[in-house]
Design a protein around this motif. Structure first.
Motif, PDB file in Angstrom:
ATOM      1  N   SER A  39       0.818  -1.213   0.000  1.00 31.21           N
ATOM      2  CA  SER A  39       0.000   0.000   0.000  1.00 31.21           C
ATOM      3  C   SER A  39       0.851   1.262   0.000  1.00 31.21           C
ATOM      4  O   SER A  39       0.444   2.289  -0.553  1.00 31.21           O
ATOM      5  N   ALA A  40       2.021   1.185   0.605  1.00 31.72           N
ATOM      6  CA  ALA A  40       2.892   2.369   0.677  1.00 31.72           C
ATOM      7  C   ALA A  40       3.407   2.767  -0.703  1.00 31.72           C
ATOM      8  O   ALA A  40       3.735   3.927  -0.953  1.00 31.72           O
ATOM      9  N   ILE A  41       3.482   1.786  -1.592  1.00 34.61           N
ATOM     10  CA  ILE A  41       3.903   2.076  -2.967  1.00 34.61           C
ATOM     11  C   ILE A  41       3.021   3.164  -3.570  1.00 34.61           C
ATOM     12  O   ILE A  41       3.495   4.047  -4.280  1.00 34.61           O
ATOM     13  N   TYR A  42       1.728   3.069  -3.251  1.00 32.21           N
ATOM     14  CA  TYR A  42       0.750   3.938  -3.908  1.00 32.21           C
ATOM     15  C   TYR A  42       0.770   5.374  -3.385  1.00 32.21           C
ATOM     16  O   TYR A  42       0.046   6.225  -3.882  1.00 32.21           O
ATOM     17  N   ASN A  43       1.605   5.636  -2.404  1.00 26.59           N
ATOM     18  CA  ASN A  43       1.853   7.027  -2.009  1.00 26.59           C
ATOM     19  C   ASN A  43       2.827   7.700  -2.970  1.00 26.59           C
ATOM     20  O   ASN A  43       2.940   8.916  -2.997  1.00 26.59           O
ATOM     21  N   HIS A  44       3.529   6.880  -3.754  1.00 26.06           N
ATOM     22  CA  HIS A  44       4.566   7.422  -4.635  1.00 26.06           C
ATOM     23  C   HIS A  44       4.235   7.265  -6.115  1.00 26.06           C
ATOM     24  O   HIS A  44       4.702   8.052  -6.937  1.00 26.06           O
ATOM     25  N   PHE A  45       3.463   6.225  -6.395  1.00 23.74           N
ATOM     26  CA  PHE A  45       3.090   5.995  -7.798  1.00 23.74           C
ATOM     27  C   PHE A  45       1.603   5.685  -7.899  1.00 23.74           C
ATOM     28  O   PHE A  45       1.056   5.040  -7.005  1.00 23.74           O
ATOM     29  N   LYS A  46       1.019   6.145  -8.974  1.00 24.85           N
ATOM     30  CA  LYS A  46      -0.413   5.950  -9.176  1.00 24.85           C
ATOM     31  C   LYS A  46      -0.753   4.447  -9.227  1.00 24.85           C
ATOM     32  O   LYS A  46      -1.722   4.002  -8.626  1.00 24.85           O
ATOM     33  N   ASN A  47       0.020   3.717  -9.974  1.00 27.81           N
ATOM     34  CA  ASN A  47      -0.177   2.270 -10.072  1.00 27.81           C
ATOM     35  C   ASN A  47       1.103   1.632 -10.620  1.00 27.81           C
ATOM     36  O   ASN A  47       2.107   2.313 -10.788  1.00 27.81           O
ATOM     37  N   LYS A  48       1.001   0.348 -10.885  1.00 26.39           N
ATOM     38  CA  LYS A  48       2.203  -0.377 -11.302  1.00 26.39           C
ATOM     39  C   LYS A  48       2.751   0.161 -12.623  1.00 26.39           C
ATOM     40  O   LYS A  48       3.968   0.293 -12.798  1.00 26.39           O
ATOM     41  N   GLU A  49       1.836   0.459 -13.516  1.00 26.92           N
ATOM     42  CA  GLU A  49       2.275   0.937 -14.827  1.00 26.92           C
ATOM     43  C   GLU A  49       2.981   2.287 -14.716  1.00 26.92           C
ATOM     44  O   GLU A  49       3.867   2.606 -15.512  1.00 26.92           O
ATOM     45  N   ASP A  50       2.578   3.053 -13.729  1.00 33.08           N
ATOM     46  CA  ASP A  50       3.202   4.345 -13.495  1.00 33.08           C
ATOM     47  C   ASP A  50       4.696   4.182 -13.158  1.00 33.08           C
ATOM     48  O   ASP A  50       5.530   5.004 -13.530  1.00 33.08           O
ATOM     49  N   ILE A  51       4.995   3.107 -12.447  1.00 34.76           N
ATOM     50  CA  ILE A  51       6.410   2.828 -12.140  1.00 34.76           C
ATOM     51  C   ILE A  51       7.168   2.560 -13.432  1.00 34.76           C
ATOM     52  O   ILE A  51       8.262   3.095 -13.656  1.00 34.76           O
TER      53      ILE A  51
END
Lengths: 199, 199
Positions: A39-51
């Motif tokens: 869940s913390a990932i989503y504080n930095h990126f909108k979603n996986k594709e955004d990464i």
DNA sequence: GTCTATACCGAGATAGAC
DNA sequence: GTCTATCTCGGTATAGAC
């Protein structure tokens, strides 16, 4: 050097993407590698594709573009060509650049965005730059007259393949990459020997 | 020609794998493409990976191996080399072979089994065969003396890259592949011009 | 900005009727 | 050999407490 969490995510993602591929890499794996929860990932990126998009934008240039201080001295044509080849070799033996390269090869085949970047931002530019160089050389009588675009393709093709091959060797046959270490120089020697004007 | 269900599954899988990649292709998609239910797949294959294995085993050779009636007539060295190049070109412009090629490039980067096949069953054999050919040519004084293995790499590298590049063009810039259509022949011309003995 | 908890979906895979 | 029904797991993603 302290990396921000966002940088850590990009770093881990790239390592995993280049080893297992984008689809085979889960957000959970990335989070675990970084040391945080999904869940913390989503504080930095909108979603996986955004990464993925961020990685492409951030690293494409450094993966493919040659060092820009190449001496395009037309009066020393062979050493100019050698300079370009050495720039390829440098990238091939750079650990990070090599990782990105593998990742991009996979994505070139599967992702239209990356493929377009490769074709337009990299390949076409390289071919054009090399064509101009060979055209100049012809005009100065340094090399025989022929189609400069064909020469550009011929010149680039081997360099690209050697980079590809080193990248494949580097996955699990690191030692084998030595067998083609001198191929970059050898290419220049053979290529120049063919095109030079011998008068 | 009536295909068995098993053959249909392999056919559909390959098409989907080569377009979207192995991981991005679901068993449901394959089943839908074949026209059966997912569960019916498992009457023919143990699991999804089993399909992959079958594809690799069935199509690797036809994707990479050159036609075996190449005339290795050592007395016509240039036309022998041209024959090899034309065999590459033929594979590049074969629609099916091209599809497999894309699929295998992705898998070379991600799948150790495929990578080993590429390195051992393809690359090493090609390099060895070409090295022997160049060695013979040197002994007969047809070409200058140098390292035959380096020559083999140099010869193969361009051909491989052209095939790679055509495969990339063929995804969504089919027309562009024309720009390098004559590169195979051009390669032989430049390469031979460099190595031939001019006495 | 990270956590826990959870929702929701689609993936691969199996059981058993026909 | 294919179907329907169903299972389980792991995927992406969100809500809300701290």
């Amino acid at each position: 050097m302290e990396l921000t969490t966002k940088e850590k995510i990009i770093h881990s993602s790239l390592a995993l993407f280049s080893e297992f591929g984008y689809h085979a890499t889960g957000v959970r794996k990335i989070a675990k590698d970084v040391g945080i929860r999904e869940s913390a990932i989503y504080n930095h990126f909108k979603n996986k594709e955004d990464i993925l998009t961020h990685i492409i934008d951030k690293y494409f240039d450094s993966t493919f573009l040659l060092k820009d201080n190449i001496n395009l001295n037309i009066d020393k044509p062979k050493s100019t060509l050698l300079d370009i080849a050495m720039s390829f070799k440098l990238l091939s033996y750079d650990k990070n650049s090599d990782k990105f390269f593998r990742f991009f090869i996979i994505e070139i085949m599967q992702n239209k965005n990356v493929r377009d970047k490769y074709l337009d931002n990299y390949l076409e530019k390289q071919i054009n730059a090399l064509s101009s160089l060979f055209f100049e050389m012809m005009q100065k009588g340094l090399i025989g007259s022929s189609d400069p675009i064909s020469l550009a393709w011929e010149f680039l093709s081997s360099l690209f393949f050697y980079r590809f091959q080193i990248s494949v060797f580097n996955i699990d046959r690191f030692q084998s990459s030595n067998t083609i270490a001198s191929s970059f120089e050898k290419h220049i020697s053979i290529f120049w020997n063919s095109i030079k004007n011998s008068n």
